[in-house]
Write a protein that holds these residues in place. Structure first.
Motif, mmCIF file in Angstrom:
data_model
loop_
_atom_site.group_PDB
_atom_site.id
_atom_site.type_symbol
_atom_site.label_atom_id
_atom_site.label_comp_id
_atom_site.label_asym_id
_atom_site.label_seq_id
_atom_site.Cartn_x
_atom_site.Cartn_y
_atom_site.Cartn_z
ATOM 1 N N GLU A 86 -1.998 -20.077 -15.119
ATOM 2 C CA GLU A 86 -2.247 -21.045 -14.043
ATOM 3 C C GLU A 86 -3.580 -20.768 -13.370
ATOM 4 O O GLU A 86 -4.393 -21.670 -13.157
ATOM 5 C CB GLU A 86 -1.130 -20.976 -13.001
ATOM 6 N N GLN A 87 -3.796 -19.505 -13.016
ATOM 7 C CA GLN A 87 -5.029 -19.107 -12.329
ATOM 8 C C GLN A 87 -5.265 -17.608 -12.533
ATOM 9 O O GLN A 87 -4.499 -16.796 -12.037
ATOM 10 C CB GLN A 87 -4.947 -19.402 -10.826
ATOM 11 N N PRO A 88 -6.301 -17.222 -13.255
ATOM 12 C CA PRO A 88 -6.631 -15.791 -13.354
ATOM 13 C C PRO A 88 -6.933 -15.239 -11.963
ATOM 14 O O PRO A 88 -7.741 -15.814 -11.228
ATOM 15 C CB PRO A 88 -7.861 -15.774 -14.259
ATOM 16 N N MET A 89 -6.309 -14.147 -11.593
ATOM 17 C CA MET A 89 -6.441 -13.618 -10.240
ATOM 18 C C MET A 89 -7.181 -12.294 -10.226
ATOM 19 O O MET A 89 -7.023 -11.473 -11.133
ATOM 20 C CB MET A 89 -5.070 -13.445 -9.588
ATOM 21 N N ARG A 90 -7.954 -12.101 -9.157
ATOM 22 C CA ARG A 90 -8.646 -10.848 -8.919
ATOM 23 C C ARG A 90 -8.040 -10.199 -7.676
ATOM 24 O O ARG A 90 -7.919 -10.834 -6.629
ATOM 25 C CB ARG A 90 -10.148 -11.063 -8.724
ATOM 26 N N VAL A 91 -7.660 -8.939 -7.799
ATOM 27 C CA VAL A 91 -7.007 -8.218 -6.715
ATOM 28 C C VAL A 91 -7.788 -6.944 -6.430
ATOM 29 O O VAL A 91 -7.976 -6.108 -7.320
ATOM 30 C CB VAL A 91 -5.545 -7.878 -7.073
ATOM 31 N N ALA A 92 -8.260 -6.792 -5.196
ATOM 32 C CA ALA A 92 -8.996 -5.592 -4.804
ATOM 33 C C ALA A 92 -8.028 -4.511 -4.351
ATOM 34 O O ALA A 92 -6.962 -4.797 -3.786
ATOM 35 C CB ALA A 92 -9.978 -5.918 -3.682
ATOM 36 N N PHE A 93 -8.383 -3.266 -4.608
ATOM 37 C CA PHE A 93 -7.553 -2.145 -4.168
ATOM 38 C C PHE A 93 -8.445 -0.987 -3.771
ATOM 39 O O PHE A 93 -9.632 -0.933 -4.133
ATOM 40 C CB PHE A 93 -6.578 -1.713 -5.281
ATOM 41 N N LEU A 94 -7.868 -0.059 -3.011
ATOM 42 C CA LEU A 94 -8.602 1.127 -2.594
ATOM 43 C C LEU A 94 -8.758 2.032 -3.806
ATOM 44 O O LEU A 94 -7.790 2.620 -4.284
ATOM 45 C CB LEU A 94 -7.842 1.838 -1.463
ATOM 46 N N GLY A 95 -9.993 2.112 -4.327
ATOM 47 C CA GLY A 95 -10.257 2.824 -5.557
ATOM 48 C C GLY A 95 -10.667 4.263 -5.323
ATOM 49 O O GLY A 95 -10.516 4.804 -4.226
ATOM 50 N N PRO A 96 -11.188 4.886 -6.396
ATOM 51 C CA PRO A 96 -11.542 4.307 -7.694
ATOM 52 C C PRO A 96 -10.313 4.102 -8.577
ATOM 53 O O PRO A 96 -9.182 4.209 -8.101
ATOM 54 C CB PRO A 96 -12.467 5.377 -8.305
ATOM 55 N N GLU A 97 -10.558 3.790 -9.863
ATOM 56 C CA GLU A 97 -9.458 3.586 -10.785
ATOM 57 C C GLU A 97 -8.608 4.852 -10.898
ATOM 58 O O GLU A 97 -9.116 5.967 -10.875
ATOM 59 C CB GLU A 97 -9.988 3.201 -12.175
ATOM 60 N N GLY A 98 -7.305 4.630 -11.014
ATOM 61 C CA GLY A 98 -6.395 5.759 -11.148
ATOM 62 C C GLY A 98 -5.697 6.157 -9.873
ATOM 63 O O GLY A 98 -4.915 7.109 -9.877
ATOM 64 N N THR A 99 -5.931 5.437 -8.763
ATOM 65 C CA THR A 99 -5.292 5.780 -7.494
ATOM 66 C C THR A 99 -3.883 5.205 -7.438
ATOM 67 O O THR A 99 -3.509 4.310 -8.201
ATOM 68 C CB THR A 99 -6.090 5.229 -6.309
ATOM 69 N N PHE A 100 -3.106 5.720 -6.496
ATOM 70 C CA PHE A 100 -1.769 5.168 -6.272
ATOM 71 C C PHE A 100 -1.857 3.718 -5.804
ATOM 72 O O PHE A 100 -0.938 2.926 -6.058
ATOM 73 C CB PHE A 100 -1.010 6.010 -5.241
ATOM 74 N N THR A 101 -2.932 3.348 -5.111
ATOM 75 C CA THR A 101 -3.074 1.968 -4.662
ATOM 76 C C THR A 101 -3.230 1.028 -5.851
ATOM 77 O O THR A 101 -2.688 -0.083 -5.852
ATOM 78 C CB THR A 101 -4.281 1.826 -3.708
ATOM 79 N N GLN A 102 -3.943 1.448 -6.888
ATOM 80 C CA GLN A 102 -4.012 0.634 -8.101
ATOM 81 C C GLN A 102 -2.641 0.529 -8.751
ATOM 82 O O GLN A 102 -2.237 -0.541 -9.229
ATOM 83 C CB GLN A 102 -5.012 1.212 -9.091
ATOM 84 N N GLN A 103 -1.912 1.629 -8.761
ATOM 85 C CA GLN A 103 -0.562 1.614 -9.319
ATOM 86 C C GLN A 103 0.326 0.638 -8.545
ATOM 87 O O GLN A 103 1.132 -0.091 -9.141
ATOM 88 C CB GLN A 103 0.031 3.025 -9.270
#
Length: 359
Positions: A86-103
């Motif tokens: 329907e719509q490709p979504m972009r979601v920001a998170f507190l990085g960098p990659e591999g953080t619990f926030t990305q999880q």
């Protein structure tokens, strides 16, 4: 062998049916997108309340042998794929990659979103406000160490809405890198909150090793690529991303250690049936202020799930209160509470009403 082959044939047939049904579901999702675009020049594709209702029904009607939580996670990924159509979504998170926030972001949105790592909580707020991403994910509280003050303070100057919440069980591991000499370790890297959550284990097992706080657990894991006298504390995602070895698993002081994350966006969320509301409330400093603020909730029998005070930054010793309560702002009881608070001359800011965490 005949019975085994027959069972495998049944599995193959079911796999074909599942594949056909998944594609039919995806086709319907595509049709939904077309209808939305025809009816609204700026359609809303992501509906947190709708997804929460679907996942709740999946858990309630599940009969096993697959567990209800695992079944809901499978459907979470199916819904993620269909939403991307329907719509490709972009979601920001507190990085960098591999953080619990990305999880947490992946747990809430599934793997079919584009996750965008940012270096600070206020950057996540700014990117969502600017429309550079559709939503953001930020930590707000930990069951062991309490509130994340940077997140609370960011809401004071932002018009963003809370659209959802994620609860993530946090497990910390002691990690070593490819060059680590375990008998020569003099320092341990990790985020400040993580070091606090593992304090008792570190005091008991590595009391003489220096503890160095860094910007994230993922950054701690990254540093081990080039150092021989250091270890890091981080989670599974960082361990896998940087190809590290687990020396000791689950070293958090409390086995039920859980962090709560908020989904922030620019849209209000309609009721889902099982909701929470977050408020920012302030009033003129006077004796009994807090009691007066809490009175309407007690009178309407509305349960508070969190109460936190923060300096208002307007005047010395002036405070605002962050309140989480059960219910949606459109519920009659909570509507009356907000009216009562407003009539008493208090300043009220509804940060958002959103579905309670399902997964």
């Amino acid at each position: 062998m005949t019975d085994l082959n027959a069972l495998r044939d049944q599995i193959d047939a079911l796999d074909q049916q599942l594949q056909d049904l998944l594609n039919k579901r995806a086709d319907l999702a595509h049709q939904v997108a077309e209808v939305k675009r025809a009816e609204d020049p700026e359609p809303v594709f992501y509906r947190p309340e709708r997804e929460a209702q679907v996942l709740r029904r999946i858990k309630e009607r599940n009969t096993g042998p697959i567990g209800a939580e695992e079944m809901a996670r499978l459907f979470r990924e199916v819904m993620s794929v269909c939403l991307a159509l329907e719509q490709p979504m972009r979601v920001a998170f507190l990085g960098p990659e591999g953080t619990f926030t990305q999880q947490a972001a992946i747990k809430h949105f599934g793997h079919s979103v584009e996750s965008v790592p940012l270096g600070a909580i206020d950057e996540v707020f700014r990117e969502v406000e600017a429309g550079a991403v559709h939503f953001g994910v930020v930590p707000v509280e930990n069951s062991t160490e309490g509130m994340v003050n940077h997140t609370l303070d960011s809401f004071m100057n932002s018009d963003l809405k809370i659209c959802g919440e994620v609860e993530l069980r946090i497990h910390h591991h002691l990690l070593s890198g490819p060059h680590t000499r375990r008998d020569k370790v003099t320092r341990i890297y990790s985020h400040q909150q993580t070091l606090a959550q593992c304090r008792q284990w570190l005091d008991a097992h590595m009391p003489a090793v220096e503890r160095i706080a860094v910007s994230s657990n993922a950054e701690a894991a990254r540093r081990l690529r080039d150092e021989w006298n250091a270890m890091a504390i981080a989670g599974d995602m960082a361990c896998e991303l940087y190809d590290l070895e687990k020396v000791q698993v689950n070293i958090e002081d409390r086995p039920d250690n859980t962090t709560r994350f908020l989904i922030i966006g620019r849209q209000d969320t309609p009721p889902s049936g099982r909701d929470k509301t977050s408020l920012l409330v302030s009033g003129k400093n006077r004796p009994g202020l807090l009691s007066d603020l809490l009175r309407p909730f007690r009178e309407k029998n509305i349960n508070l799930t969190r109460l936190e005070s923060r300096p208002s930054r307007i005047a010395n010793w002036s405070y605002v209160f962050f309140v989480d309560c059960e219910g949606h702002k459109e519920d009659p009881g909570l509507t009356e509470v907000l009216e009562d608070l407003d009539s008493d001359g208090n300043t009220i800011k509804v940060l958002g009403s959103y579905p309670k965490a399902v997964l």
